[in-house]
Design an enzyme around this catalytic site. Structure first.
Site, PDB file in Angstrom:
ATOM      1  N   HIS A  94       0.839  -1.212   0.000  1.00  0.00           N
ATOM      2  CA  HIS A  94       0.000   0.000   0.000  1.00  0.00           C
ATOM      3  C   HIS A  94       0.870   1.257   0.000  1.00  0.00           C
ATOM      4  O   HIS A  94       0.469   2.292   0.523  1.00  0.00           O
ATOM      5  CB  HIS A  94      -0.997  -0.007   1.174  1.00  0.00           C
ATOM      6  N   THR A  95       2.021   1.140  -0.582  1.00  0.00           N
ATOM      7  CA  THR A  95       2.904   2.297  -0.738  1.00  0.00           C
ATOM      8  C   THR A  95       2.917   2.797  -2.181  1.00  0.00           C
ATOM      9  O   THR A  95       3.270   3.945  -2.421  1.00  0.00           O
ATOM     10  CB  THR A  95       4.354   1.918  -0.348  1.00  0.00           C
ATOM     11  N   GLY A  98      -7.645 -13.794  -7.374  1.00  0.00           N
ATOM     12  CA  GLY A  98      -8.081 -13.317  -6.063  1.00  0.00           C
ATOM     13  C   GLY A  98      -7.131 -13.680  -4.942  1.00  0.00           C
ATOM     14  O   GLY A  98      -7.428 -13.457  -3.770  1.00  0.00           O
ATOM     15  N   ASP A 139       1.854  -3.824  -9.665  1.00  0.00           N
ATOM     16  CA  ASP A 139       1.621  -5.134 -10.278  1.00  0.00           C
ATOM     17  C   ASP A 139       1.981  -5.134 -11.761  1.00  0.00           C
ATOM     18  O   ASP A 139       2.596  -6.074 -12.270  1.00  0.00           O
ATOM     19  CB  ASP A 139       0.153  -5.548 -10.097  1.00  0.00           C
TER      20      ASP A 139
END
Ligand code: GLA
Length: 383
Positions: A35-36, A121, A172
């Site tokens: 989450h950076t 997922g 990603d």
């Protein structure tokens, strides 16, 4: 039979000819730096030996025809009249076509067969792998499209943000585009500069899929993004990347409690990621493992994106001999954890952690010892 052989064989059956090209694009596991990316910060993922493969040949017109072995489904669409149906795997291909064309690239049609073994997922970026494989396929069919990994990664991210409608960061797509065999990649998500770093000698990354998938991940993800942006505005900077741990400590008390914890995660996680690279260069597996442990605690307590199953998996991993550290990986709320493990202990570790997790949760996990692979590539092709 390998996936490569499967797509080639299926292509030959369908088109009574050999494919002109075979491309692959990998999924990824992120070692640290979670989450950076959408805070313009640092991430340290590696491309893994789970990938999406496409066997293809160009067409003379501007149509794309693709058959998926995983979905037993065939799709087709014209490049000059793309329509967004907002569901299904074909939107990833259409989104990439849309984004490449928006950027001014003239595309050509192609037909082919796609298959993959990146679990969906699981937090291993199956969608980025599909996007990059599609981009590689378009680049084979239209040689006027040069393969520039950073630019293509950005365009694939745009496809996901604006066509598919998921507000992901750049990690990603970047790692699936630019991964390097036997290395993790430090990515500066602001400049997109990269630096390849090997794992400490004698260690491997083990992916621990909890086999749990959460709904509402997109809205929870977007909420975290908004909280981070609000915290950056409080500090008067473009992104939390620009706040050091010292600056954070000096002013954080004036931030409301939730934003303070969100920002504390991002600011300390950036510092941990930079430090992790130093420890890898020194070959210090113990120190790297401790940073991974600290990352998990921060994601669980401050960023609040872990889950009971992820916490349980991480606890099972850390108990085992040969484990240097473990943490959740990817967006969170389910999906996978990653552990840094002694190479010689990895097989026994995998079995023991699976048994521990199953006993604690009643769920059968999927445990994979990973090797780092190259990013999206043409593995076979004419010219
Ligand atoms: C998802 C997103 C990435 C990144 C991670 C969290 O994988 O696609 O851009 O934000 O979550 O680190």
């Amino acid at each position: 039979m390998s996936l490569e052989q499967r797509v080639v064989q299926a292509f030959e059956r369908r088109f009574a000819a050999s494919p002109d090209f075979v491309v692959r694009a990998p999924g990824r596991v992120n070692l640290i730096g979670e989450h950076t990316d959408y805070n313009d910060g640092f991430v340290l993922p590696m491309a893994i030996d789970r990938a999406i493969w496409i066997a293809l040949r160009p067409r003379d017109d501007d149509e794309v025809h693709v058959h998926s072995l995983e979905f037993s489904d065939s799709i087709s669409f014209p490049l000059d009249a793309l329509e967004n149906t907002k569901s299904g795997w074909s939107e990833y291909l259409k989104g990439v076509a849309w984004s490449l064309q928006e950027a001014g690239y003239a595309l050509q049609g192609w037909e082919g067969v796609v298959a993959g073994d990146v679990p969906r997922g699981a937090g291993l970026s199956s969608s980025a792998a599909l996007e990059l494989a599609a981009a590689r396929a378009f680049a084979c069919a239209a040689p006027a499209l040069p393969w520039a990994p950073k630019e293509i990664a950005r365009l694939c991210q745009r496809a996901e943000n604006e066509w598919v409608g998921v507000q992901c960061g750049i990690m990603d797509q970047m790692i699936s585009a630019a991964g390097q065999a036997d290395h993790a990649l430090l990515i500066d998500c602001r400049s997109l500069e990269t630096e390849a770093v090997p794992l400490p000698p004698g260690t491997v990354a083990v992916v621990l899929d909890t086999a749990t998938r959460r709904g509402l991940v997109d809205s929870l993800y977007n909420e975290r993004r908004a909280q981070c942006e609000a915290a950056a505005a409080f500090f008067g900077v473009p992104a939390l990347r620009d706040v050091s741990v010292e600056q954070f400590r000096a002013r954080a008390q004036a931030l409301d409690e939730v934003k303070r914890r969100r920002a504390r995660h991002v600011v300390t996680e950036n510092a941990r990621t930079v430090r992790a690279v130093e420890m890898m260069r020194r070959g210090d597996a113990d120190a790297l493992g401790r940073l991974m442990d600290a990352s998990h605690a921060s994601l669980r307590d401050d960023f609040e994106v872990s889950s009971d199953e992820l916490d349980q998996m991480v606890a099972c991993a850390r108990r085992e001999e040969g484990c240097y550290g473990a943490r959740m990986t990817g967006a969170g709320f389910g999906g996978s954890a990653v552990a840094l493990v002694d190479e010689d202990a990895a097989e026994a570790f995998a079995e023991a952690v699976a048994a521990c997790y199953r006993a604690a949760t009643g769920i059968a996990p999927a445990v994979t010892i990973c090797t780092a692979t190259a990013g999206a590539e043409v593995v076979a092709g004419k010219g």
